[in-house]
Design a protein around this motif. Structure first.
Motif, PDB file in Angstrom:
ATOM      1  N   PRO A  83      32.700  29.316  48.283  1.00 38.53           N
ATOM      2  CA  PRO A  83      33.375  30.034  47.200  1.00 38.53           C
ATOM      3  C   PRO A  83      34.368  31.053  47.731  1.00 38.53           C
ATOM      4  O   PRO A  83      34.176  31.606  48.818  1.00 38.53           O
ATOM      5  N   PRO A  84      35.445  31.321  46.969  1.00 42.96           N
ATOM      6  CA  PRO A  84      36.411  32.335  47.387  1.00 42.96           C
ATOM      7  C   PRO A  84      35.743  33.709  47.487  1.00 42.96           C
ATOM      8  O   PRO A  84      34.787  34.002  46.769  1.00 42.96           O
ATOM      9  N   ALA A  85      36.261  34.538  48.363  1.00 38.56           N
ATOM     10  CA  ALA A  85      35.730  35.895  48.482  1.00 38.56           C
ATOM     11  C   ALA A  85      36.004  36.672  47.197  1.00 38.56           C
ATOM     12  O   ALA A  85      37.046  36.530  46.566  1.00 38.56           O
ATOM     13  N   ASP A  86      35.031  37.479  46.788  1.00 48.06           N
ATOM     14  CA  ASP A  86      35.186  38.355  45.626  1.00 48.06           C
ATOM     15  C   ASP A  86      35.531  37.583  44.362  1.00 48.06           C
ATOM     16  O   ASP A  86      36.332  38.046  43.538  1.00 48.06           O
ATOM     17  N   VAL A  87      34.938  36.417  44.156  1.00 47.21           N
ATOM     18  CA  VAL A  87      35.213  35.672  42.925  1.00 47.21           C
ATOM     19  C   VAL A  87      34.765  36.465  41.703  1.00 47.21           C
ATOM     20  O   VAL A  87      35.301  36.291  40.601  1.00 47.21           O
ATOM     21  N   SER A  88      33.798  37.372  41.896  1.00 45.92           N
ATOM     22  CA  SER A  88      33.334  38.183  40.768  1.00 45.92           C
ATOM     23  C   SER A  88      34.359  39.219  40.336  1.00 45.92           C
ATOM     24  O   SER A  88      34.148  39.916  39.343  1.00 45.92           O
ATOM     25  N   ARG A  89      35.477  39.333  41.076  1.00 41.79           N
ATOM     26  CA  ARG A  89      36.512  40.297  40.722  1.00 41.79           C
ATOM     27  C   ARG A  89      37.749  39.629  40.114  1.00 41.79           C
ATOM     28  O   ARG A  89      38.801  40.249  40.003  1.00 41.79           O
ATOM     29  N   VAL A  90      37.616  38.383  39.714  1.00 42.82           N
ATOM     30  CA  VAL A  90      38.718  37.729  38.997  1.00 42.82           C
ATOM     31  C   VAL A  90      38.995  38.513  37.716  1.00 42.82           C
ATOM     32  O   VAL A  90      38.068  38.868  36.993  1.00 42.82           O
ATOM     33  N   PRO A  91      40.256  38.833  37.408  1.00 53.39           N
ATOM     34  CA  PRO A  91      40.563  39.657  36.219  1.00 53.39           C
ATOM     35  C   PRO A  91      40.149  38.980  34.917  1.00 53.39           C
ATOM     36  O   PRO A  91      40.064  37.749  34.836  1.00 53.39           O
ATOM     37  N   ASP A  92      39.909  39.805  33.912  1.00 47.84           N
ATOM     38  CA  ASP A  92      39.638  39.290  32.570  1.00 47.84           C
ATOM     39  C   ASP A  92      40.783  38.418  32.089  1.00 47.84           C
ATOM     40  O   ASP A  92      41.944  38.604  32.489  1.00 47.84           O
ATOM     41  N   ALA A  93      40.473  37.493  31.183  1.00 48.50           N
ATOM     42  CA  ALA A  93      41.528  36.807  30.451  1.00 48.50           C
ATOM     43  C   ALA A  93      42.261  37.850  29.604  1.00 48.50           C
ATOM     44  O   ALA A  93      41.641  38.758  29.056  1.00 48.50           O
ATOM     45  N   GLU A  94      43.571  37.734  29.514  1.00 54.33           N
ATOM     46  CA  GLU A  94      44.373  38.690  28.742  1.00 54.33           C
ATOM     47  C   GLU A  94      44.580  38.127  27.341  1.00 54.33           C
ATOM     48  O   GLU A  94      45.309  37.150  27.153  1.00 54.33           O
ATOM     49  N   PRO A  95      43.926  38.710  26.324  1.00 53.32           N
ATOM     50  CA  PRO A  95      44.064  38.169  24.972  1.00 53.32           C
ATOM     51  C   PRO A  95      45.509  38.201  24.482  1.00 53.32           C
ATOM     52  O   PRO A  95      46.226  39.191  24.664  1.00 53.32           O
ATOM     53  N   ARG A  96      45.936  37.119  23.889  1.00 57.12           N
ATOM     54  CA  ARG A  96      47.250  37.041  23.244  1.00 57.12           C
ATOM     55  C   ARG A  96      47.112  36.198  21.996  1.00 57.12           C
ATOM     56  O   ARG A  96      46.208  35.361  21.877  1.00 57.12           O
TER      57      ARG A  96
END
Length: 344
Positions: free
Chosen positions: A40-53
């Motif tokens: 798994p990629p490093a820091d996958v738990s830090r992927v940003p939130d989806a940006e609501p639009r």
């Protein structure tokens, strides 16, 4: 005989084609063989939130069309109504990575997405893990999970953010409507910015050859049932037996244990559901935590058990408005996402 043999061969080929369709579609019934990536990629738990639009909601047809999967019928929501739900969350990973979702988009296990049985495709929800307080905003672009006891199927990245990779666990979800997005009411301090300092580079999903595949037609049958409103009708359920309690007087830092429903207690009326758990111990611990946070609510909190699901609910209330008033107090006081249900 030759004609019968030809028909049997045709049926066998049809079955193979159907199996291939289900195997290549992320929105089909999901079973074993799935899991996390080997590296798994490093820091996958830090992927940003989806940006609501704001995204258009289809009023009819396509992903808004009623459908049936594994003998169960579902009617997708086709408007901008608020929606809250508590229940179990699961996640899906490598087995479905890059496969087409019900929306036609390829599934990206490293994006903040999710699958839901009835929410519009696409739409946005805030998901909260009550066990640790972590939250994530995900974009719903797929159908599922097709298990009676589960309410949402998270991407690998979203499950990592919420610390849910160990398996199925209780969550609370709240829809972010187009009206919320338009007015900015969905935003909370830190939304969309808390992860900006550490962007994560992950492998992208290959776009070439991606096909627009909805829920397989072989598992899809039109239905005529209308979706239910916010209040659900629940059959009476037996309250979980009370755990033994010490007779010692609680200390100043401890809230009195919330009582269970006494034998013979009438459960008819409106209830505020605070959470639902697969393990009774988790429900009892959550019950005591809510009682400590809102002592005035403690005498009304009970744990009800049905089909291996333990629901923590407060009530009963004589009217829906009284129950909603309590739900608002819980939401503001404890930052939970309660829902109002009716027992008859």
């Amino acid at each position: 005989m030759a004609e019968r043999a030809a028909r049997q061969r045709a049926l066998a080929i049809g079955g193979l084609v159907l199996a291939a369709l289900l195997a290549g579609c992320a929105s089909g019934p999901r079973s074993g063989g799935d899991g996390a990536p080997s590296t798994p990629p490093a820091d996958v738990s830090r992927v940003p939130d989806a940006e609501p639009r704001i995204e258009a909601i289809r009023g009819a047809g396509g992903t808004s069309k009623p459908y049936t999967v594994l003998g169960r019928s579902y009617v997708p929501i086709a408007d901008d109504r608020p929606f809250r739900e508590s229940g179990l969350a699961s996640w899906y990973g490598t087995k479905f990575h890059a496969q087409s979702t019900a929306s036609g988009e390829p599934y990206d296990m490293y994006a903040m997405t999710a699958a839901h049985k009835t929410l519009p495709l696409p739409s946005y929800v805030r998901v909260r893990n009550p066990a640790n307080g972590r939250e994530a905003i995900v974009r719903v672009n797929d159908r599922g999970p097709f298990h009676d006891d589960r309410v949402i199927d998270l991407s690998y990245a979203a499950a990592a953010r919420l610390d849910l990779l160990r398996g199925v666990a209780p969550v609370e979800i709240e829809r972010i409507t187009n009206d919320d997005i338009r007015t900015g009411a969905w935003r909370r301090p830190g939304d969309g910015t808390q992860m900006a300092e550490a962007p994560v580079r992950v492998a992208s999903v290959p776009q070439a050859g991606a096909q627009s595949v909805a829920v397989p037609s072989a598992f899809t049958t039109p239905v005529v049932a209308a979706p239910r409103a916010e209040v659900n009708d629940l059959a009476p359920m037996a309250a979980a037996p009370a755990a033994p309690m010490a007779q010692a007087r609680p200390s100043a830092n401890e809230a009195p244990p919330a009582p269970e429903a006494p034998p013979g207690m009438s459960t008819a009326g409106y209830w505020v559901q605070l959470g639902a758990f697969s393990q009774r111990d988790g429900a009892i611990a959550f019950q005591q935590r809510v009682a400590k946070g809102m002592p005035e609510l403690a005498p009304l909190i009970n744990v009800f058990t049905e089909s291996n699901t333990h629901r923590v609910q407060a009530g009963p209330y004589a009217s829906r408005d009284l129950a909603r008033s309590t739900a608002d107090q819980v939401r503001n006081g404890l930052q939970l996402v309660p829902m109002v249900v009716e027992r008859r």
